[in-house]
Design an enzyme around this catalytic site. Structure first.
Site, short mmCIF file in Angstrom:
data_model
loop_
_atom_site.label_atom_id
_atom_site.label_comp_id
_atom_site.label_asym_id
_atom_site.label_seq_id
_atom_site.Cartn_x
_atom_site.Cartn_y
_atom_site.Cartn_z
N ARG A 107 -17.12 1.48 -1.22
CA ARG A 107 -15.88 2.15 -1.57
C ARG A 107 -16.01 3.21 -2.68
O ARG A 107 -15.44 3.08 -3.76
CB ARG A 107 -14.79 1.13 -1.92
CG ARG A 107 -14.57 0.13 -0.80
CD ARG A 107 -13.48 -0.84 -1.10
NE ARG A 107 -12.16 -0.30 -0.88
CZ ARG A 107 -11.04 -0.99 -1.07
NH1 ARG A 107 -11.10 -2.24 -1.48
NH2 ARG A 107 -9.86 -0.45 -0.85
N ARG B 92 -8.41 -1.88 -7.64
CA ARG B 92 -9.00 -0.57 -7.37
C ARG B 92 -7.94 0.53 -7.33
O ARG B 92 -8.22 1.67 -7.67
CB ARG B 92 -9.71 -0.58 -6.02
CG ARG B 92 -10.83 -1.53 -5.87
CD ARG B 92 -11.39 -1.38 -4.48
NE ARG B 92 -11.68 0.02 -4.21
CZ ARG B 92 -12.76 0.65 -4.58
NH1 ARG B 92 -13.72 0.01 -5.19
NH2 ARG B 92 -12.93 1.93 -4.32
N ARG C 184 -2.06 -11.05 -4.40
CA ARG C 184 -2.08 -9.60 -4.53
C ARG C 184 -1.28 -8.92 -3.42
O ARG C 184 -0.81 -7.80 -3.61
CB ARG C 184 -3.53 -9.09 -4.45
CG ARG C 184 -4.38 -9.53 -5.61
CD ARG C 184 -5.73 -8.90 -5.50
NE ARG C 184 -5.57 -7.51 -5.11
CZ ARG C 184 -6.42 -6.81 -4.38
NH1 ARG C 184 -7.52 -7.37 -3.95
NH2 ARG C 184 -6.19 -5.55 -4.07
N CYS D 17 -16.58 -3.55 -3.95
CA CYS D 17 -15.82 -4.79 -3.98
C CYS D 17 -16.25 -5.63 -2.79
O CYS D 17 -17.19 -5.28 -2.08
CB CYS D 17 -14.32 -4.53 -3.98
SG CYS D 17 -13.69 -4.03 -2.40
N ASP E 169 -6.93 -3.60 8.08
CA ASP E 169 -6.24 -4.65 7.33
C ASP E 169 -5.67 -5.75 8.23
O ASP E 169 -5.14 -6.74 7.72
CB ASP E 169 -5.11 -4.04 6.47
CG ASP E 169 -5.66 -3.21 5.32
OD1 ASP E 169 -6.86 -3.33 5.02
OD2 ASP E 169 -4.89 -2.44 4.73
N ASN F 275 0.80 -1.22 0.00
CA ASN F 275 0.00 0.00 0.00
C ASN F 275 0.84 1.28 0.00
O ASN F 275 0.30 2.37 -0.08
CB ASN F 275 -0.99 -0.01 1.17
CG ASN F 275 -2.08 -1.05 0.94
OD1 ASN F 275 -2.23 -1.58 -0.17
ND2 ASN F 275 -2.84 -1.36 1.98
N1 EPU Z 1 -14.51 6.47 1.32
C1 EPU Z 1 -15.51 7.33 0.96
N2 EPU Z 1 -15.28 8.18 -0.09
C2 EPU Z 1 -14.11 8.21 -0.75
C3 EPU Z 1 -13.09 7.32 -0.36
C4 EPU Z 1 -13.31 6.45 0.68
O1 EPU Z 1 -16.59 7.33 1.54
O2 EPU Z 1 -13.97 9.03 -1.69
C5 EPU Z 1 -14.73 5.54 2.45
C6 EPU Z 1 -14.60 4.08 2.02
O3 EPU Z 1 -15.79 3.58 1.47
C7 EPU Z 1 -14.22 3.39 3.32
C8 EPU Z 1 -13.38 4.47 4.02
O4 EPU Z 1 -13.68 5.71 3.39
O5 EPU Z 1 -15.37 3.13 4.06
C9 EPU Z 1 -11.88 4.23 3.96
O6 EPU Z 1 -11.49 4.02 2.61
P1 EPU Z 1 -10.06 4.50 2.08
O7 EPU Z 1 -10.27 5.40 0.92
O8 EPU Z 1 -9.26 5.01 3.21
O9 EPU Z 1 -9.45 3.13 1.57
P2 EPU Z 1 -8.64 2.89 0.23
O10 EPU Z 1 -7.73 4.02 -0.05
O11 EPU Z 1 -9.58 2.46 -0.83
C10 EPU Z 1 -6.60 1.78 1.42
C11 EPU Z 1 -5.88 0.46 1.33
C12 EPU Z 1 -6.76 -0.64 1.89
C13 EPU Z 1 -7.07 -0.31 3.35
C14 EPU Z 1 -7.73 1.08 3.44
C15 EPU Z 1 -7.97 1.54 4.87
C16 EPU Z 1 -4.47 0.76 -0.60
C17 EPU Z 1 -4.15 0.40 -2.01
N3 EPU Z 1 -5.56 0.20 -0.07
O12 EPU Z 1 -7.78 1.62 0.65
O13 EPU Z 1 -6.00 -1.84 1.84
O14 EPU Z 1 -7.93 -1.26 3.89
O15 EPU Z 1 -6.88 2.06 2.80
O16 EPU Z 1 -6.79 1.56 5.59
O17 EPU Z 1 -3.75 1.53 0.03
C18 EPU Z 1 -5.67 -4.15 1.73
O18 EPU Z 1 -4.45 -3.92 1.65
O19 EPU Z 1 -6.14 -5.30 1.92
C19 EPU Z 1 -6.62 -3.04 1.62
C20 EPU Z 1 -7.91 -3.21 1.37
#
Ligand code: EPU
Length: 435
Positions: free
Chosen positions: A120, A91, A397, A115, A305, A23
């Protein structure tokens, strides 16, 4: 199709080297688009998601060579599109949105959709980029963004989204003037992105806090000297739980213990001994597991995570634990599979109530997402008898060399074709058919 075959019940002992963080690697790769030229990156983890991000960059016109170190050439960008076939598989492809807009003034990115773990949305990414001057149209499942000139702005996120913070940050570093990003995510991977961007010449303050202050610059230079990606705190946490759940003693090396504090705290509360020595963390369990209550929160809270892995651990605690998931609305998919191994878990709204059982029994289980899969592998390592874990593409992944790393600490695990049965001798010598 392949599966993992695990013969459980063996205490794991030994040392596991921790890889670079998935990440952190994914946003850093997207950020290379901001600075034309040749980039060098070290400690890039060998993961399916990293290969996918490199294919996406390749389609944009940026070729790469990956043999130990990664060289990436971003001098020219021929296309500004992240197509559905790639975004659907990963994503994090959406992380090219901010960099493409900053570099080329336009971007066409497939909407990622929901997903296995939740809806998300990316509304916060778009809100922040709009504040910087971007205009978006949504059509045919794509978001089409354009901008003439990025201008700094005062942005308040409604939720501290990790990806949203990264996308907005990557655009703001090349915006004219000053940007303040409030309620920003403070995950260590964002700190790594800030350090990387700074090494390219960006001017950013406040990483690790909820407010980022960015002074835009007119151009950035590539990371020719080589930037080393931070260690993967979730991978390290997963191996520490592997030591704890099997009643063994496991040391993770090449890690950063500071990033593991909430996991270490949970393991200690569960009755494990945890020692930190420089960049190494050792977990040891000699007695019974105690129940623990956990609530997932944005950093510096307990990471979502690590939730599935801790759920697996607490199925064997003496008493009742509660695990409350506040980040994603559907992240208990592993619970039904853990039931098949004999776990006693009730999900009430966003809380899993885990009543510890004396032992788990091996079973065939189906992985639904990356961390759920990790939780199932951990449960299988502790269970009596043999387990099979199907749908391995999730694990590929996010866990580099999972099978050899687990074999290296004494796990009886191998990877075989789905139709095949694992020969017992192979499980016991730790030889893997395909690892
Ligand atoms: N959210 C919104 N609006 C947005 C963006 C997010 O409502 O525009 C909500 C999401 O639906 C969720 C929350 O905010 O409920 C947190 O989502 P976030 O955007 O922080 O997650 P992400 O960036 O999509 C990253 C990691 C995830 C990890 C999350 C939380 C990466 C590539 N992915 O996802 O990693 O769970 O932050 O820490 O960095 C994993 O590695 O298994 C994984 C899923």
């Amino acid at each position: 199709m392949q599966k993992l075959v695990v013969e459980g019940g063996h205490p794991l002992q030994g040392t596991v080297p921790i890889s670079g963080a998935k990440n952190a690697a994914l946003p850093l790769l997207a950020a290379t688009l901001l600075a034309p030229g040749e980039h060098k990156l070290e400690n890039v983890p060998g993961l399916a998601d990293v290969s996918m991000m490199l294919s996406l960059l390749g389609r944009l016109g940026c070729p790469s060579l990956w043999n130990g170190k990664l060289r990436l050439e971003t001098s020219r960008i021929f296309f500004s599109e992240a197509p559905h076939d790639l975004v659907r598989k990963m994503r994090a492809s959406v992380l090219v949105l901010g960099p493409l807009l900053a570099r080329t003034g336009h971007a066409l990115v497939s909407l990622p959709g929901g997903c296995a773990i939740g809806v998300r949305p990316i509304d916060q990414h778009l809100k922040g980029l709009e504040a910087l001057g971007c205009r978006f149209e949504l059509s045919d499942g794509y978001v089409h963004g354009r901008v003439d000139r990025l201008r700094g702005a005062d942005i308040q996120l409604d939720v501290p989204t990790v990806g949203g913070t990264e996308n907005i940050l990557m655009a703001a570093v090349l915006a004219e003037g000053h940007t303040t990003l409030r309620n920003a995510a403070a995950e260590p991977e964002i700190e790594d992105l800030v350090r990387f961007l700074r090494s390219l010449g960006a001017r950013i303050e406040g990483e690790g806090s909820s407010t980022l202050e960015i002074d835009g610059v007119t151009s950035l230079r590539p990371s020719a000297a080589g930037y080393r990606i931070m260690p993967d705190r979730i991978e390290a946490g997963t191996y520490l739980v592997a030591g704890a759940i099997t009643g063994g003693k496991v040391t993770c090396i090449d890690t950063d213990p500071v990033h593991l504090d909430t996991t270490i705290d949970a393991l200690r509360r569960a009755g494990c001994e945890v020692r930190v020595d420089g960049n190494a963390v050792t977990v040891e369990r000699t007695g019974p597991l105690r129940p623990v209550d956990i609530v997932t929160r944005p950093h510096p809270g307990f990471p979502t995570d690590m939730q599935a892995q801790l759920t697996a651990l607490l199925t064997l605690a003496q008493g009742t634990s509660t695990i409350t998931e506040t980040i994603f609305e559907n992240r208990f998919m592993h619970v039904a599979e853990l039931h098949r191994m004999g776990a006693d878990i009730r999900v009430q709204s966003n809380t899993a109530v885990v009543q510890g059982v004396v032992g788990l029994k091996g079973a065939a289980v189906m992985a639904t997402d990356l961390r759920a899969s990790a939780g199932l592998v951990l449960a299988a390592l502790a269970a009596r008898g043999s387990s099979e874990i199907l749908r391995l593409h999730h694990l590929d992944r996010g866990y580099e060399a999972l099978v050899p790393k687990l074999q290296g600490i004494g796990a009886h695990i191998c990877r075989v074709d789905s139709e095949a049965r694992a020969p017992r001798a192979e499980l016991h010598t730790g030889m893997s058919a395909t690892a």
